[in-house]
Design an enzyme around this catalytic site. Structure first.
Site, mmCIF file in Angstrom:
data_model
loop_
_atom_site.group_PDB
_atom_site.id
_atom_site.type_symbol
_atom_site.label_atom_id
_atom_site.label_comp_id
_atom_site.label_asym_id
_atom_site.label_seq_id
_atom_site.Cartn_x
_atom_site.Cartn_y
_atom_site.Cartn_z
ATOM 1 N N GLY A 205 0.841 -1.213 0.000
ATOM 2 C CA GLY A 205 0.000 0.000 0.000
ATOM 3 C C GLY A 205 0.860 1.240 0.000
ATOM 4 O O GLY A 205 2.054 1.177 -0.301
ATOM 5 N N ASN A 206 0.254 2.379 0.305
ATOM 6 C CA ASN A 206 1.030 3.624 0.418
ATOM 7 C C ASN A 206 0.390 4.523 1.470
ATOM 8 O O ASN A 206 -0.644 4.193 2.039
ATOM 9 C CB ASN A 206 1.160 4.312 -0.945
ATOM 10 C CG ASN A 206 -0.198 4.662 -1.531
ATOM 11 O OD1 ASN A 206 -0.928 5.457 -0.971
ATOM 12 N ND2 ASN A 206 -0.553 4.031 -2.657
#
Ligand code: CTP
Length: 397
Positions: A205-206
């Protein structure tokens, strides 16, 4: 509706003003009531000041304190003026600029839209003088809230009864909405990160919080647009109730949701931080810890913005974001051209206060003609306002 001056005239329909003030306050408006002296015979200022939480004004002067009610200030304070009930007498004064009471002075000073809801008996309503006064007021851009038909206080049956408070609320809201700059425009916005599953418990993810995209969606909806918000996993919630939210997890799901909504959208703003890579395979079971090192094979995700750029029809407006750390402008211009965008919003991680999870952002907008507009560091709501103003400019072209 923010600051509303409600003018009340001498008519039996003034009894409905209590409910109307309540509805206005409930909708979030600050309401200041101005009554004609005759109106106080039908409903007390005390009732209306209690409900509006503001003093009710009737006279130019307050004898007890010697104070003067500044009609010019009140006229300028108002975002909206509503005269309800508007008696035949007040309509005649409005149409001719007569100014023998505080309400008329406020009316003549007001620079905002003015709505008026007539209330009178059948024959007074039908009289040519009344009808001519109404036409004249409409030629001043004052907006008529049409009276209803029904039993009148005189016992007669016919047209002239003031619209019910709920009907007036609906009429005014619909009228305001239809005049908003993005009324009836369908807009697609994406926000937040995407999560690419590795196994049932892990993902790539980020740090995107979704704040910028949610602020943009809220601003567009406030400008009257019909907003669909496709968002990755986020804790954000929209302030505007009208926004249609589609929750997705992965880049693949986001692509699908965008493709389903893009064709019918006039504008699309891609503010999501879409993963560029996704694992080639997703393990069915949780991957166990091993002594040796561990690597994940990844493949490229589909670039959603490029896909939409390739499908863009004439008249559609496509906007992307570029988050850069170096060669900022050059990289942004490359993306603008490669992805067939109308403008790109550049933020540099080198700018203090810009980027993920912050409540502020500092942007530069670069358009198709490579014209650059650099903005100061601002709250994400203010940045959303700037971006949406550019959208309005493009639509109006
Ligand atoms: N974007 C997209 N689909 C992807 C990746 C990015 O739609 N798979 C969109 C983003 O929402 C953003 C724009 O493309 O509006 C630019 O994203 P960014 O990550 O800055 O650029 P990339 O094209 O992915 O290039 P790079 O990561 O190499 O800078």
């Amino acid at each position: 509706m923010r600051n509303v001056v409600l003018g009340i005239c001498g008519s039996i329909a003034a009894y409905k003003s209590a409910t109307f003030v309540r509805l206005l306050v409930k909708s979030g408006a600050n309401v200041k009531v101005v009554m004609t002296p005759d109106a106080t015979n039908f409903i007390t200022p005390l009732t209306l000041s209690t409900l509006s939480k503001n003093p009710v004004l009737v006279d130019y002067f307050i004898p007890e304190t010697g104070e003067w009610n500044n009609h010019v200030e009140l006229g300028l304070w108002a975002d909206l003026m509503i005269i309800a009930p508007a008696s035949a007498n007040t309509l005649a004064k409005m149409a001719n600029g007569l100014c023998d009471n505080l309400l008329m002075a406020v009316y003549l000073s007001a620079k905002c839209p003015v709505y008026f809801a007539p209330a009178m008996d059948l024959d007074m309503w039908k009289h040519t003088a009344t009808q001519e006064n109404i036409s004249k007021l409409q030629s001043f851009q004052n907006i008529l809230i049409p009276p209803g038909t029904g039993e009148l206080a005189s016992g007669l049956h016919g047209e002239g009864r003031m619209a019910e408070p709920e009907e007036m609320m609906e009429f005014i809201s619909a009228d305001i909405k239809k005049k908003l700059p993005l009324a009836n425009e369908k807009v697609l916005v994406t926000a937040g990160p995407t999560y690419e599953a590795i196994d049932p418990v892990r993902f790539i993810g980020n740090h995107s919080s979704g704040k910028m995209g949610f602020a943009i969606a809220d601003e567009l909806a406030a400008l009257g647009a019909d907003v669909t918000l496709v968002c990755g996993p986020t804790a954000q919630v929209s302030r505007q109730q009208s926004i249609k939210r589609i929750d997705v997890t992965s880049a693949g799901e986001m692509l699908e949701a965008c493709l389903q909504n893009f064709k019918t959208s006039k504008v699309c703003i891609m503010s999501a931080a879409v993963a560029d890579y996704t694992p080639v395979t997703v393990a069915d079971q949780k991957i166990k810890k091993q002594d040796a090192g561990f690597s994940i094979d990844v493949k490229k995700t589909v670039d959603i913005l490029s896909t939409l750029g390739a499908q863009k029809a004439p008249g559609q407006i496509l906007i992307g974001f570029a988050l850069e750390t170096n060669n900022e402008e050059k990289n942004a211009i490359d993306k603008l051209q490669k992805k067939n965008l109308d403008f790109i919003v550049l933020n540099s991680l080198n700018d203090e206060g810009a980027g993920f999870k912050k409540d502020t952002n500092k942007i530069t907008i670069i358009d198709r003609n490579l014209q650059k507009t650099a903005y100061n560091l601002k709250s994400k709501d203010e940045v959303a306002h700037d971006i949406c103003q550019k959208v309005v400019e493009l639509i109006k072209k």
